[in-house]
Each structure stands twice: as C-alpha cells, then as structure tokens.
Design a protein around this motif. Structure first.
Motif, PDB file in Angstrom:
ATOM      1  N   GLU A  97       0.841  -1.280   0.048  1.00 52.47           N
ATOM      2  CA  GLU A  97      -0.135   0.006  -0.012  1.00 52.47           C
ATOM      3  C   GLU A  97       0.737   1.391   0.095  1.00 52.47           C
ATOM      4  N   ARG A 100       1.972   1.827  -3.550  1.00 60.44           N
ATOM      5  CA  ARG A 100       0.884   2.316  -4.278  1.00 60.44           C
ATOM      6  C   ARG A 100       0.710   3.719  -4.112  1.00 60.44           C
ATOM      7  N   ARG A 101       0.522   3.923  -2.866  1.00 57.25           N
ATOM      8  CA  ARG A 101       0.052   5.178  -2.491  1.00 57.25           C
ATOM      9  C   ARG A 101       1.090   6.392  -2.382  1.00 57.25           C
ATOM     10  N   THR A 103       3.966   6.196  -5.062  1.00 51.38           N
ATOM     11  CA  THR A 103       4.552   6.147  -6.195  1.00 51.38           C
ATOM     12  C   THR A 103       5.199   7.369  -6.756  1.00 51.38           C
ATOM     13  N   HIS A 131       1.439   6.813 -11.370  1.00 49.56           N
ATOM     14  CA  HIS A 131       0.856   7.628 -10.280  1.00 49.56           C
ATOM     15  C   HIS A 131      -0.765   7.719 -10.553  1.00 49.56           C
ATOM     16  N   HIS A 134      -2.592   4.512 -10.131  1.00 43.48           N
ATOM     17  CA  HIS A 134      -2.455   4.117  -8.487  1.00 43.48           C
ATOM     18  C   HIS A 134      -3.275   4.778  -8.033  1.00 43.48           C
ATOM     19  N   HIS A 135      -3.824   6.237  -8.424  1.00 40.07           N
ATOM     20  CA  HIS A 135      -4.688   7.247  -7.625  1.00 40.07           C
ATOM     21  C   HIS A 135      -5.920   7.154  -8.439  1.00 40.07           C
ATOM     22  N   TYR A 140      -8.856   2.074  -7.564  1.00 43.43           N
ATOM     23  CA  TYR A 140      -8.885   1.829  -6.453  1.00 43.43           C
ATOM     24  C   TYR A 140      -9.907   2.581  -5.518  1.00 43.43           C
ATOM     25  N   THR A 163      -2.870  -2.545 -12.900  1.00 42.94           N
ATOM     26  CA  THR A 163      -3.319  -1.349 -12.144  1.00 42.94           C
ATOM     27  C   THR A 163      -2.472  -1.171 -10.849  1.00 42.94           C
ATOM     28  N   TYR A 164      -1.399  -2.308 -10.449  1.00 40.25           N
ATOM     29  CA  TYR A 164      -0.627  -1.837  -9.413  1.00 40.25           C
ATOM     30  C   TYR A 164       0.758  -2.193 -10.104  1.00 40.25           C
ATOM     31  N   PRO A 166       4.271  -0.547  -8.977  1.00 43.12           N
ATOM     32  CA  PRO A 166       5.350   0.001  -8.386  1.00 43.12           C
ATOM     33  C   PRO A 166       6.794  -0.085  -9.211  1.00 43.12           C
TER      34      PRO A 166
END
Length: 175
Positions: A97, A100-101, A103, A131, A134-135, A140, A163-164, A166
């Motif tokens: 996480e 993801r958050r 990046t 980025h 991920h946002h 998500y 979609t993930y 990193p």
C-alpha cells in the motif's frame, strides 16, 4: 534525438526481433551498477520513510503491524527468521500500500515494437502514468486513503491486472 532515431530505425528495420549486438563498455557497466545501487537505496529509504509516516498518523495500522511482528519473533533467538518475515501478510500489505500510495509521479516509458490500432506507432515512445493509475478511483476505492487491507490475501485478487505497477510489469519490470 539521435538515440530515439536509432531505436526507431532499428525497430522498424528489425520488426519485433531483439538484437543484442552492442557490448557494454566498462564505464557503462559501472554507471549501470551505480544507478542500480542508488535507486535501490533511495527507493527503500523512501518506502520506509512513508511507511513510518503512515504508522505515525494511523495508530490502528501501527498496532496491527506491531502485533503481527511481535507474534513472529522467535522466542529462542529474539529475531524474526527470514522465511517467517517473508510470509507476514500484513507487513506485505503495508509495504504494498505504501508503494501504491507514494508512487513517484514519473511515468514508465516504453517503445512500441509493433503497430497498434492507433495508426503507425512502431518505434513510438509511449508513457504509462503509474501515479495516475494508482490514484484513480476507477482502479482503487478511495485511492487517497492509506488502506493496507486492499492488499491482504483475501482482497489482493480483486486488484485488476496492470493497475498496481510500482516496479513496472512484463519483461522490463524492475529486478
């Protein structure tokens, strides 16, 4: 531009075939090794810093991770064995996480090796906005909320492929 032209010409002339005829010089090898080390240490340091920040502002997450780590400590050695550390689901979820958050807002850049429905795209550089992916609330739920539970084993399979990212994906993903 010269390198882009070389890549484009090579891709157009060779199609999808990869040719690795260039030998790296000693200086190029040293430079690649240096970049690898700097990126590894810098990325690890940032991930740890952002994880610690999230633990500071989310005490419930901090306590849950602390409990998982405490339970994993070997009573004889007072340490967590490496094989056990690799199997801690909440620790994995917290790190995932965080990646993801937080990046880096730098897109992945790749070259097309074949034409696609967009027209004559072979040799064209495309950028993948990690980025933004991920946002996006399309990928998500509440993307700006730090929620490690989305990476727990029972939830992880709900994350749509690609979609993930990193570390990128496919044959060019980060080692």
């Amino acid at each position: 531009m010269f390198i882009e032209e070389q890549v484009t010409n090579r891709l157009l002339n060779e199609g999808n075939e990869r040719l690795w005829d260039k030998q790296m010089s000693e200086n190029e090898m040293i430079a690649q090794g240096f970049v690898f080390l700097v990126a590894t240490y810098g990325g690890t340091a940032l991930t740890l810093a952002f994880s610690i920040y999230e633990m500071a502002v989310n005490e419930d997450i901090q306590h849950r991770l602390y409990d998982e780590l405490t339970e994993a400590i070997d009573s004889e050695t007072g340490e967590i064995p490496d094989d056990e550390l690799a199997r801690l689901p909440y620790l994995d979820a917290v790190v995932s996480e965080t990646l993801r958050r937080y990046t880096a807002p730098v897109p992945l850049a790749r070259y097309c090796t074949q034409d696609c429905k967009l027209g004559d795209t072979a040799g064209q550089q495309i950028e993948i906005p990690v980025h933004a992916i991920h946002h996006s609330d399309l990928n998500y739920k509440d993307p700006f909320i730090y929620d490690p539970d989305r990476f727990m084993p029972d939830q992880k399979q709900l994350i749509r492929p690609y979609t993930y990212l990193p570390f990128g994906a496919g044959p060019r993903h980060c080692v």
